[in-house]
Design a protein around this motif. Structure first.
Motif, PDB file in Angstrom:
ATOM      1  N   ARG A  71     -31.963 -28.837  -2.397  1.00 50.40           N
ATOM      2  CA  ARG A  71     -31.757 -29.807  -3.462  1.00 50.40           C
ATOM      3  C   ARG A  71     -31.978 -29.108  -4.791  1.00 50.40           C
ATOM      4  O   ARG A  71     -32.867 -28.266  -4.906  1.00 50.40           O
ATOM      5  CB  ARG A  71     -32.757 -30.951  -3.350  1.00 50.40           C
ATOM      6  N   PRO A  72     -31.190 -29.457  -5.780  1.00 49.57           N
ATOM      7  CA  PRO A  72     -31.425 -28.845  -7.088  1.00 49.57           C
ATOM      8  C   PRO A  72     -32.760 -29.324  -7.653  1.00 49.57           C
ATOM      9  O   PRO A  72     -33.114 -30.488  -7.530  1.00 49.57           O
ATOM     10  CB  PRO A  72     -30.249 -29.320  -7.940  1.00 49.57           C
ATOM     11  N   ARG A  73     -33.503 -28.391  -8.197  1.00 50.89           N
ATOM     12  CA  ARG A  73     -34.790 -28.752  -8.778  1.00 50.89           C
ATOM     13  C   ARG A  73     -34.589 -29.342 -10.163  1.00 50.89           C
ATOM     14  O   ARG A  73     -33.707 -28.918 -10.898  1.00 50.89           O
ATOM     15  CB  ARG A  73     -35.694 -27.519  -8.900  1.00 50.89           C
ATOM     16  N   ARG A  74     -35.414 -30.307 -10.498  1.00 49.90           N
ATOM     17  CA  ARG A  74     -35.380 -30.868 -11.841  1.00 49.90           C
ATOM     18  C   ARG A  74     -36.199 -29.954 -12.743  1.00 49.90           C
ATOM     19  O   ARG A  74     -37.334 -29.609 -12.434  1.00 49.90           O
ATOM     20  CB  ARG A  74     -35.963 -32.265 -11.867  1.00 49.90           C
ATOM     21  N   VAL A  75     -35.608 -29.592 -13.837  1.00 50.52           N
ATOM     22  CA  VAL A  75     -36.267 -28.711 -14.775  1.00 50.52           C
ATOM     23  C   VAL A  75     -36.430 -29.460 -16.088  1.00 50.52           C
ATOM     24  O   VAL A  75     -35.468 -29.986 -16.639  1.00 50.52           O
ATOM     25  CB  VAL A  75     -35.437 -27.420 -14.997  1.00 50.52           C
TER      26      VAL A  75
END
Length: 117
Positions: A71-75
Motif C-alpha cells: 500500500r502506498p504510505r501516506r507522507v
C-alpha cells in the motif's frame, strides 16, 4: 498430489504403535475384568486416532504465507501555505433557461431566455 510424510512423523507414529502393541501384548490377570477391557479399547482407539491424524496431517506441507500487501504510505509534507488570490467578477454570470410564455388565455409555448445574475 503425492503424500510424503516427514521422517519425524513416521517415527512418532511407529513409537506410538510400538507402545500400543506392548500394552496390548501383556498377559491379562484375574483382576482384569470388563472394565480393563473397555478402558484398554478406549485407550487404543484414542492412541490410534492420534497416530493416524498425525500421519495424515504431517503428510501435507503447510500452505505458503499470503503475499504481503503493498500500500502506498501516506507522507505528511509541511509546506508553506499557498497564496490565494481573490479577483473581483468582471461582469454578470449569464445562463439560458426554458420559460413558459403565454400566447393568449389558453395557449402557451416554451422559449429559451437568457438570465443574468
Amino acid at each position: 498430489m503425492s503424500v510424503h510424510p516427514s521422517l519425524s512423523t513416521i517415527r512418532a507414529g511407529a513409537l506410538a504403535l510400538a507402545g500400543l502393541l506392548t500394552v496390548t501384548a501383556m498377559p491379562a490377570t484375574a483382576r482384569d475384568g470388563q472394565n480393563g477391557a473397555i478402558i484398554g479399547g478406549l485407550a487404543a482407539g484414542v492412541v490410534g486416532g492420534m497416530v493416524g491424524s498425525a500421519i495424515v496431517n504431517g503428510a501435507n506441507n503447510p500452505p505458503p504465507p499470503p503475499p504481503p500487501e503493498y500500500r502506498p504510505r501516506r507522507v505528511l509534507v509541511e509546506d508553506e501555505p499557498e497564496t490565494v488570490i481573490v479577483r473581483e467578477r468582471r461582469g454578470p454570470i449569464c445562463h439560458y433557461e426554458r420559460r413558459k410564455v403565454w400566447l393568449d388565455d389558453e395557449n402557451f409555448t416554451f422559449k429559451r431566455v437568457q438570465v443574468c445574475e
